[in-house]
Write a protein that holds these residues in place. Structure first.
Motif, PDB file in Angstrom:
ATOM      1  N   THR A   1      44.543  41.834  45.424  1.00  0.00           N
ATOM      2  CA  THR A   1      44.068  40.962  44.311  1.00  0.00           C
ATOM      3  C   THR A   1      43.105  41.453  43.337  1.00  0.00           C
ATOM      4  OG1 THR A   1      42.620  39.670  45.754  1.00  0.00           O
ATOM      5  CG2 THR A   1      44.721  38.800  45.803  1.00  0.00           C
ATOM      6  N   ARG A   2      42.669  42.598  43.641  1.00  0.00           N
ATOM      7  CA  ARG A   2      41.515  43.102  42.806  1.00  0.00           C
ATOM      8  C   ARG A   2      42.259  43.733  41.611  1.00  0.00           C
ATOM      9  NH1 ARG A   2      41.181  48.401  41.750  1.00  0.00           N
ATOM     10  NH2 ARG A   2      41.082  49.784  43.733  1.00  0.00           N
ATOM     11  N   ALA A   3      41.427  43.668  40.341  1.00  0.00           N
ATOM     12  CA  ALA A   3      42.151  44.179  39.160  1.00  0.00           C
ATOM     13  C   ALA A   3      42.140  45.675  39.180  1.00  0.00           C
ATOM     14  CB  ALA A   3      41.102  43.648  38.031  1.00  0.00           C
TER      15      ALA A   3
ATOM     16  N   GLU B   1      49.335  53.143  43.231  1.00  0.00           N
ATOM     17  CA  GLU B   1      47.755  52.837  43.773  1.00  0.00           C
ATOM     18  C   GLU B   1      47.792  51.561  44.742  1.00  0.00           C
ATOM     19  OE1 GLU B   1      48.044  54.064  40.889  1.00  0.00           O
ATOM     20  OE2 GLU B   1      47.094  55.846  41.019  1.00  0.00           O
ATOM     21  N   TYR B   2      48.578  50.640  44.099  1.00  0.00           N
ATOM     22  CA  TYR B   2      48.414  49.228  44.761  1.00  0.00           C
ATOM     23  C   TYR B   2      49.595  48.431  44.424  1.00  0.00           C
ATOM     24  CZ  TYR B   2      43.801  49.803  47.100  1.00  0.00           C
ATOM     25  OH  TYR B   2      42.744  49.732  47.646  1.00  0.00           O
ATOM     26  N   PHE B   3      50.036  47.263  44.938  1.00  0.00           N
ATOM     27  CA  PHE B   3      50.664  46.229  44.334  1.00  0.00           C
ATOM     28  C   PHE B   3      49.688  45.364  43.841  1.00  0.00           C
ATOM     29  CE2 PHE B   3      54.012  48.248  47.419  1.00  0.00           C
ATOM     30  CZ  PHE B   3      54.580  48.457  46.298  1.00  0.00           C
TER      31      PHE B   3
ATOM     32  N   TYR C   1      41.419  40.056  48.520  1.00  0.00           N
ATOM     33  CA  TYR C   1      42.521  40.305  49.501  1.00  0.00           C
ATOM     34  C   TYR C   1      42.947  41.676  49.371  1.00  0.00           C
ATOM     35  CZ  TYR C   1      42.946  35.250  51.000  1.00  0.00           C
ATOM     36  OH  TYR C   1      42.936  34.060  51.466  1.00  0.00           O
ATOM     37  N   TYR C   2      43.135  42.445  50.559  1.00  0.00           N
ATOM     38  CA  TYR C   2      43.844  43.635  50.667  1.00  0.00           C
ATOM     39  C   TYR C   2      44.761  43.200  51.793  1.00  0.00           C
ATOM     40  CZ  TYR C   2      40.139  45.794  47.710  1.00  0.00           C
ATOM     41  OH  TYR C   2      39.345  46.004  46.675  1.00  0.00           O
ATOM     42  N   GLY C   3      46.213  43.671  51.831  1.00  0.00           N
ATOM     43  CA  GLY C   3      46.940  43.789  52.937  1.00  0.00           C
ATOM     44  C   GLY C   3      48.206  44.670  52.697  1.00  0.00           C
TER      45      GLY C   3
HETATM   46  P1  5GP Z   1      39.371  49.761  46.796  1.00  0.00           P
HETATM   47  O1  5GP Z   1      39.227  48.665  45.931  1.00  0.00           O
HETATM   48  O2  5GP Z   1      38.310  50.854  46.716  1.00  0.00           O
HETATM   49  O3  5GP Z   1      40.664  50.435  46.207  1.00  0.00           O
HETATM   50  O4  5GP Z   1      39.506  49.241  48.418  1.00  0.00           O
HETATM   51  C1  5GP Z   1      38.333  48.678  48.833  1.00  0.00           C
HETATM   52  C2  5GP Z   1      38.898  48.735  50.370  1.00  0.00           C
HETATM   53  O5  5GP Z   1      39.879  48.156  50.776  1.00  0.00           O
HETATM   54  C3  5GP Z   1      38.703  50.283  51.014  1.00  0.00           C
HETATM   55  O6  5GP Z   1      38.210  50.530  52.133  1.00  0.00           O
HETATM   56  C4  5GP Z   1      40.211  50.374  51.376  1.00  0.00           C
HETATM   57  O7  5GP Z   1      40.454  51.318  52.205  1.00  0.00           O
HETATM   58  C5  5GP Z   1      40.734  48.955  51.560  1.00  0.00           C
HETATM   59  N1  5GP Z   1      42.060  48.554  51.722  1.00  0.00           N
HETATM   60  C6  5GP Z   1      43.118  49.050  50.839  1.00  0.00           C
HETATM   61  N2  5GP Z   1      44.332  48.502  51.189  1.00  0.00           N
HETATM   62  C7  5GP Z   1      44.186  47.916  52.188  1.00  0.00           C
HETATM   63  C8  5GP Z   1      44.947  47.058  53.031  1.00  0.00           C
HETATM   64  O8  5GP Z   1      46.103  46.744  52.982  1.00  0.00           O
HETATM   65  N3  5GP Z   1      44.096  46.338  54.036  1.00  0.00           N
HETATM   66  C9  5GP Z   1      42.857  46.428  54.380  1.00  0.00           C
HETATM   67  N4  5GP Z   1      42.659  45.654  55.365  1.00  0.00           N
HETATM   68  N5  5GP Z   1      42.167  47.220  53.651  1.00  0.00           N
HETATM   69  C10 5GP Z   1      42.632  47.865  52.751  1.00  0.00           C
END
Ligand code: 5GP
Length: 213
Positions: A41-43, A53-55, A81-83
């Protein structure tokens, strides 16, 4: 070698250079690895592309994915959130690929719980000063975000011993090769060669029985 690939978790303090390191590993040994793309959910930062890099998504859709059991793990990090999407990971492991998850520590521990044979690697810069310099040098984050990431790094440093290996990311090429070697060694551990061990064990038992008769 067993067909099934292994799940490799790469964590490290924000600014440890793990993204660059993973890209280096993929450019050297791309045939052996695939990288899971997370949902967040990060921009997006300038230059980041959706699906690469992400969805990138919003909280509502992220929570929907949680409810539908579409994520192998997820965590909240500095307010977002990150997943890890489930389908891609399961499909690639079944194809025999080593799947890399670049995730933070809470997620890493959930993965270890669900997949005890996963390999957990922690990447760190040579010292804390270097980490601070890299975070500030990135120039994409505000002072508050940098402060929150440094606080999180201090917290995460408490959990480093839970990982299988620590890689000090000093020289990029050497660190990438180090990870490649750690993975090769891990794949030779008996717990990750279940089918082979089972096969030879059964044969030996049957030979031993035959020899007694
Ligand atoms: P950034 O915002 O710098 O891309 O990522 C922030 C943190 O979230 C980093 O430590 C990265 O490894 C972690 N991260 C990225 N994707 C995921 C994910 O799918 N699940 C979890 N638990 N952490 C994640």
């Amino acid at each position: 070698m067993e067909k099934k690939g292994i799940l490799i978790v790469i964590s490290g303090f924000s600014g440890a250079g793990k993204g660059t390191l993973v890209r280096e590993l993929l450019s050297r040994h791309g045939q052996d690895y695939v990288l899971s793309v997370s949902m967040t959910t990060r921009a997006p930062r300038p230059g980041e592309r959706d699906g690469v890099e992400y969805f990138f998504t919003d909280r509502e859709r992220f929570e929907e994915a949680i409810e539908q059991d579409g994520l192998v793990e997820y965590a909240s990090y500095c307010g977002n959130y990150y997943g890890t999407p489930r389908a891609y990971v399961e499909e690639k492991l079944a194809e025999g690929k080593n799947v890399i998850l670049e995730i933070e520590i809470q997620g890493a521990l959930k993965i270890k719980e669900k997949f005890p044979e996963s390999l957990l690697i922690f990447v760190t810069p040579p010292n804390a000063e270097e980490l601070k310099r890299r975070l500030e040098g990135r120039g994409t984050e505000s002072r508050e975000v940098i402060a929150s990431r440094l606080a999180r790094a201090a917290e995460e440093s408490e959990g480093v011993e839970l990982y299988d290996y620590l890689v000090v990311n000093d020289k990029l090429e050497e660190s990438a090769e180090e990870i490649h070697h750690l993975v090769a060694a891990a794949r030779r551990a008996p717990v990750r060669r279940e089918a082979f061990v089972k096969g030879i064990r059964e044969e030996l038992h049957s030979f031993a029985k035959g020899a007694q008769e």
